[in-house]
Design a protein around this motif. Structure first.
Motif, PDB file in Angstrom:
ATOM      1  N   GLN A 100     -14.478   0.647  15.601  1.00 40.76           N
ATOM      2  CA  GLN A 100     -14.100   1.628  14.599  1.00 40.76           C
ATOM      3  C   GLN A 100     -14.170   0.967  13.234  1.00 40.76           C
ATOM      4  O   GLN A 100     -13.876  -0.206  13.082  1.00 40.76           O
ATOM      5  CB  GLN A 100     -12.691   2.137  14.857  1.00 40.76           C
ATOM      6  N   SER A 101     -14.565   1.752  12.249  1.00 35.41           N
ATOM      7  CA  SER A 101     -14.716   1.165  10.926  1.00 35.41           C
ATOM      8  C   SER A 101     -13.366   0.735  10.364  1.00 35.41           C
ATOM      9  O   SER A 101     -12.323   1.286  10.704  1.00 35.41           O
ATOM     10  CB  SER A 101     -15.400   2.162   9.991  1.00 35.41           C
ATOM     11  N   LEU A 102     -13.428  -0.255   9.502  1.00 34.70           N
ATOM     12  CA  LEU A 102     -12.218  -0.783   8.870  1.00 34.70           C
ATOM     13  C   LEU A 102     -11.899   0.035   7.627  1.00 34.70           C
ATOM     14  O   LEU A 102     -12.803   0.536   6.947  1.00 34.70           O
ATOM     15  CB  LEU A 102     -12.435  -2.239   8.477  1.00 34.70           C
ATOM     16  N   SER A 103     -10.628   0.125   7.313  1.00 34.90           N
ATOM     17  CA  SER A 103     -10.207   0.816   6.095  1.00 34.90           C
ATOM     18  C   SER A 103     -10.639  -0.005   4.885  1.00 34.90           C
ATOM     19  O   SER A 103     -10.984  -1.191   4.996  1.00 34.90           O
ATOM     20  CB  SER A 103      -8.683   0.978   6.086  1.00 34.90           C
ATOM     21  N   GLN A 104     -10.589   0.614   3.717  1.00 36.61           N
ATOM     22  CA  GLN A 104     -10.931  -0.083   2.470  1.00 36.61           C
ATOM     23  C   GLN A 104     -10.015  -1.292   2.288  1.00 36.61           C
ATOM     24  O   GLN A 104     -10.467  -2.375   1.927  1.00 36.61           O
ATOM     25  CB  GLN A 104     -10.811   0.885   1.277  1.00 36.61           C
ATOM     26  N   ALA A 105      -8.722  -1.113   2.565  1.00 39.38           N
ATOM     27  CA  ALA A 105      -7.759  -2.204   2.413  1.00 39.38           C
ATOM     28  C   ALA A 105      -8.084  -3.364   3.357  1.00 39.38           C
ATOM     29  O   ALA A 105      -8.040  -4.535   2.962  1.00 39.38           O
ATOM     30  CB  ALA A 105      -6.344  -1.694   2.687  1.00 39.38           C
ATOM     31  N   ALA A 106      -8.439  -3.039   4.602  1.00 34.45           N
ATOM     32  CA  ALA A 106      -8.781  -4.078   5.574  1.00 34.45           C
ATOM     33  C   ALA A 106     -10.056  -4.810   5.161  1.00 34.45           C
ATOM     34  O   ALA A 106     -10.146  -6.037   5.287  1.00 34.45           O
ATOM     35  CB  ALA A 106      -8.929  -3.482   6.964  1.00 34.45           C
ATOM     36  N   MET A 107     -11.054  -4.074   4.662  1.00 33.47           N
ATOM     37  CA  MET A 107     -12.301  -4.707   4.217  1.00 33.47           C
ATOM     38  C   MET A 107     -12.058  -5.630   3.021  1.00 33.47           C
ATOM     39  O   MET A 107     -12.600  -6.731   2.969  1.00 33.47           O
ATOM     40  CB  MET A 107     -13.347  -3.647   3.851  1.00 33.47           C
ATOM     41  N   GLU A 108     -11.240  -5.177   2.077  1.00 33.93           N
ATOM     42  CA  GLU A 108     -10.915  -6.022   0.920  1.00 33.93           C
ATOM     43  C   GLU A 108     -10.222  -7.301   1.380  1.00 33.93           C
ATOM     44  O   GLU A 108     -10.565  -8.398   0.938  1.00 33.93           O
ATOM     45  CB  GLU A 108      -9.998  -5.272  -0.049  1.00 33.93           C
ATOM     46  N   THR A 109      -9.261  -7.136   2.273  1.00 32.16           N
ATOM     47  CA  THR A 109      -8.499  -8.271   2.779  1.00 32.16           C
ATOM     48  C   THR A 109      -9.413  -9.231   3.532  1.00 32.16           C
ATOM     49  O   THR A 109      -9.339 -10.450   3.345  1.00 32.16           O
ATOM     50  CB  THR A 109      -7.352  -7.774   3.692  1.00 32.16           C
ATOM     51  N   LEU A 110     -10.288  -8.699   4.353  1.00 29.93           N
ATOM     52  CA  LEU A 110     -11.217  -9.526   5.121  1.00 29.93           C
ATOM     53  C   LEU A 110     -12.162 -10.292   4.194  1.00 29.93           C
ATOM     54  O   LEU A 110     -12.438 -11.474   4.410  1.00 29.93           O
ATOM     55  CB  LEU A 110     -12.009  -8.663   6.101  1.00 29.93           C
ATOM     56  N   ALA A 111     -12.646  -9.629   3.155  1.00 29.83           N
ATOM     57  CA  ALA A 111     -13.535 -10.292   2.192  1.00 29.83           C
ATOM     58  C   ALA A 111     -12.814 -11.453   1.509  1.00 29.83           C
ATOM     59  O   ALA A 111     -13.365 -12.551   1.380  1.00 29.83           O
ATOM     60  CB  ALA A 111     -14.043  -9.285   1.163  1.00 29.83           C
ATOM     61  N   ILE A 112     -11.587 -11.218   1.096  1.00 31.35           N
ATOM     62  CA  ILE A 112     -10.810 -12.267   0.424  1.00 31.35           C
ATOM     63  C   ILE A 112     -10.593 -13.445   1.371  1.00 31.35           C
ATOM     64  O   ILE A 112     -10.818 -14.601   1.005  1.00 31.35           O
ATOM     65  CB  ILE A 112      -9.459 -11.709  -0.087  1.00 31.35           C
ATOM     66  N   ILE A 119      -6.091 -19.138   3.690  1.00 26.37           N
ATOM     67  CA  ILE A 119      -5.341 -18.518   2.590  1.00 26.37           C
ATOM     68  C   ILE A 119      -4.091 -17.846   3.146  1.00 26.37           C
ATOM     69  O   ILE A 119      -4.077 -17.380   4.281  1.00 26.37           O
ATOM     70  CB  ILE A 119      -6.249 -17.496   1.843  1.00 26.37           C
ATOM     71  N   THR A 120      -3.036 -17.814   2.330  1.00 27.38           N
ATOM     72  CA  THR A 120      -1.790 -17.171   2.752  1.00 27.38           C
ATOM     73  C   THR A 120      -1.831 -15.679   2.428  1.00 27.38           C
ATOM     74  O   THR A 120      -2.618 -15.240   1.576  1.00 27.38           O
ATOM     75  CB  THR A 120      -0.568 -17.789   2.036  1.00 27.38           C
ATOM     76  N   ARG A 121      -0.957 -14.911   3.068  1.00 22.13           N
ATOM     77  CA  ARG A 121      -0.860 -13.474   2.798  1.00 22.13           C
ATOM     78  C   ARG A 121      -0.454 -13.237   1.344  1.00 22.13           C
ATOM     79  O   ARG A 121      -0.968 -12.330   0.683  1.00 22.13           O
ATOM     80  CB  ARG A 121       0.153 -12.813   3.732  1.00 22.13           C
ATOM     81  N   ILE A 122       0.440 -14.072   0.823  1.00 23.52           N
ATOM     82  CA  ILE A 122       0.910 -13.918  -0.557  1.00 23.52           C
ATOM     83  C   ILE A 122      -0.266 -14.063  -1.528  1.00 23.52           C
ATOM     84  O   ILE A 122      -0.397 -13.294  -2.484  1.00 23.52           O
ATOM     85  CB  ILE A 122       2.027 -14.939  -0.874  1.00 23.52           C
ATOM     86  N   ASP A 123      -1.141 -15.035  -1.275  1.00 22.82           N
ATOM     87  CA  ASP A 123      -2.316 -15.210  -2.136  1.00 22.82           C
ATOM     88  C   ASP A 123      -3.258 -14.011  -2.034  1.00 22.82           C
ATOM     89  O   ASP A 123      -3.836 -13.578  -3.038  1.00 22.82           O
ATOM     90  CB  ASP A 123      -3.053 -16.499  -1.780  1.00 22.82           C
ATOM     91  N   VAL A 124      -3.416 -13.469  -0.822  1.00 23.06           N
ATOM     92  CA  VAL A 124      -4.242 -12.267  -0.645  1.00 23.06           C
ATOM     93  C   VAL A 124      -3.632 -11.113  -1.436  1.00 23.06           C
ATOM     94  O   VAL A 124      -4.341 -10.393  -2.150  1.00 23.06           O
ATOM     95  CB  VAL A 124      -4.376 -11.887   0.850  1.00 23.06           C
ATOM     96  N   ASP A 125      -2.295 -10.947  -1.337  1.00 24.15           N
ATOM     97  CA  ASP A 125      -1.598  -9.886  -2.072  1.00 24.15           C
ATOM     98  C   ASP A 125      -1.825 -10.014  -3.579  1.00 24.15           C
ATOM     99  O   ASP A 125      -2.051  -9.013  -4.273  1.00 24.15           O
ATOM    100  CB  ASP A 125      -0.092  -9.936  -1.800  1.00 24.15           C
ATOM    101  N   GLU A 126      -1.765 -11.258  -4.085  1.00 24.64           N
ATOM    102  CA  GLU A 126      -1.942 -11.476  -5.528  1.00 24.64           C
ATOM    103  C   GLU A 126      -3.360 -11.099  -5.961  1.00 24.64           C
ATOM    104  O   GLU A 126      -3.549 -10.497  -7.019  1.00 24.64           O
ATOM    105  CB  GLU A 126      -1.652 -12.936  -5.880  1.00 24.64           C
ATOM    106  N   ILE A 127      -4.350 -11.430  -5.160  1.00 24.65           N
ATOM    107  CA  ILE A 127      -5.736 -11.097  -5.516  1.00 24.65           C
ATOM    108  C   ILE A 127      -5.948  -9.589  -5.469  1.00 24.65           C
ATOM    109  O   ILE A 127      -6.560  -9.013  -6.374  1.00 24.65           O
ATOM    110  CB  ILE A 127      -6.730 -11.825  -4.580  1.00 24.65           C
ATOM    111  N   ARG A 128      -5.422  -8.946  -4.434  1.00 29.05           N
ATOM    112  CA  ARG A 128      -5.609  -7.492  -4.287  1.00 29.05           C
ATOM    113  C   ARG A 128      -4.709  -6.695  -5.222  1.00 29.05           C
ATOM    114  O   ARG A 128      -5.021  -5.564  -5.575  1.00 29.05           O
ATOM    115  CB  ARG A 128      -5.307  -7.057  -2.841  1.00 29.05           C
ATOM    116  N   GLY A 129      -3.551  -7.254  -5.565  1.00 25.34           N
ATOM    117  CA  GLY A 129      -2.604  -6.539  -6.423  1.00 25.34           C
ATOM    118  C   GLY A 129      -1.683  -5.606  -5.653  1.00 25.34           C
ATOM    119  O   GLY A 129      -0.889  -4.882  -6.249  1.00 25.34           O
ATOM    120  N   VAL A 130      -1.789  -5.594  -4.335  1.00 28.65           N
ATOM    121  CA  VAL A 130      -0.917  -4.789  -3.467  1.00 28.65           C
ATOM    122  C   VAL A 130      -0.632  -5.587  -2.187  1.00 28.65           C
ATOM    123  O   VAL A 130      -1.296  -6.564  -1.894  1.00 28.65           O
ATOM    124  CB  VAL A 130      -1.572  -3.435  -3.075  1.00 28.65           C
TER     125      VAL A 130
END
Length: 196
Positions: A100-112, A119-130
């Motif tokens: 099944q296709s990934l959501s936009q949020a999942a794709m952004e997270t996967l790319a990061i 990388i930590t989740r906190i760093d991913v959150d900072e890059i994405r802004g959410v």
């Protein structure tokens, strides 16, 4: 140099070289899991360089022929997989749709994660802004990312990195094959120029 008696080798169960591809195909099929080049070379009783030549030739043959499967290499491990154009039919057999296709949020997270790993989740959150908690959980459930230790700072946050399943899903042999970020910047600048 002593001449090798092919008949003697075959009687001892040692392949003569003409059926290496058949043996490799059978071993990979029976395994169902990726096998390292070292393991394959050991099984067919030849050096790794020769085994790699055979496997590279097999990859070309599988891609050129109209077959339902192909041979892939990910991080020096080889595996037989379904060709992407046949995945819908296999899903019907299995009565599931694990792709099944990934959501936009999942794709952004996967790319990061793929470009910044580990990388930590906190760093991913900072890059994405959410927050990315849900996206990370989804990616872990799909086997695309994994925990890869902990950062040596207070609180010891979990580090995340991509998996071999990620490489397989995106038809990438290893992380060095990821497109360079510069390529995306050039494409975005070109499209911005067209808008003017």
């Amino acid at each position: 140099m002593k001449k090798i008696n092919i008949k003697q080798l075959e009687m001892q169960g040692i392949p003569d070289g003409s059926n290496y591809e058949s043996i490799i195909e059978a071993v990979l099929f029976a395994s169902g899991e990726p096998l390292k080049i070292k393991q394959i070379a050991s099984i067919i009783e030849c050096n790794e360089k020769h085994a790699k030549r055979i496997l590279d030739n097999m990859i070309i043959k599988y891609n050129d022929e109209k077959r339902g499967i192909k041979l892939i290499c990910i991080n020096d491990s080889y595996q037989l997989v379904t060709k992407p154009e046949n995945s819908n039919y296999v899903s019907k057999l299995l009565k599931t749709n694990s792709r099944q296709s990934l959501s936009q949020a999942a794709m952004e997270t996967l790319a990061i994660i793929s470009y910044k790993q580990p990388i930590t989740r906190i760093d991913v959150d900072e890059i994405r802004g959410v927050k990315s908690d849900r996206a990370i959980l989804t990616l872990q459930d799909k086997g695309l990312i994994k925990e890869n230790g902990r950062l040596d700072v207070p609180g010891r946050p979990i580090l995340y990195s991509t998996t071999d399943e990620f490489l397989k899903s995106f038809s990438i042999g290893n992380l060095e094959e990821l497109p360079h970020l510069d390529e995306f910047l050039i494409k975005n600048e070109d499209s911005d120029d067209k808008d003017l």
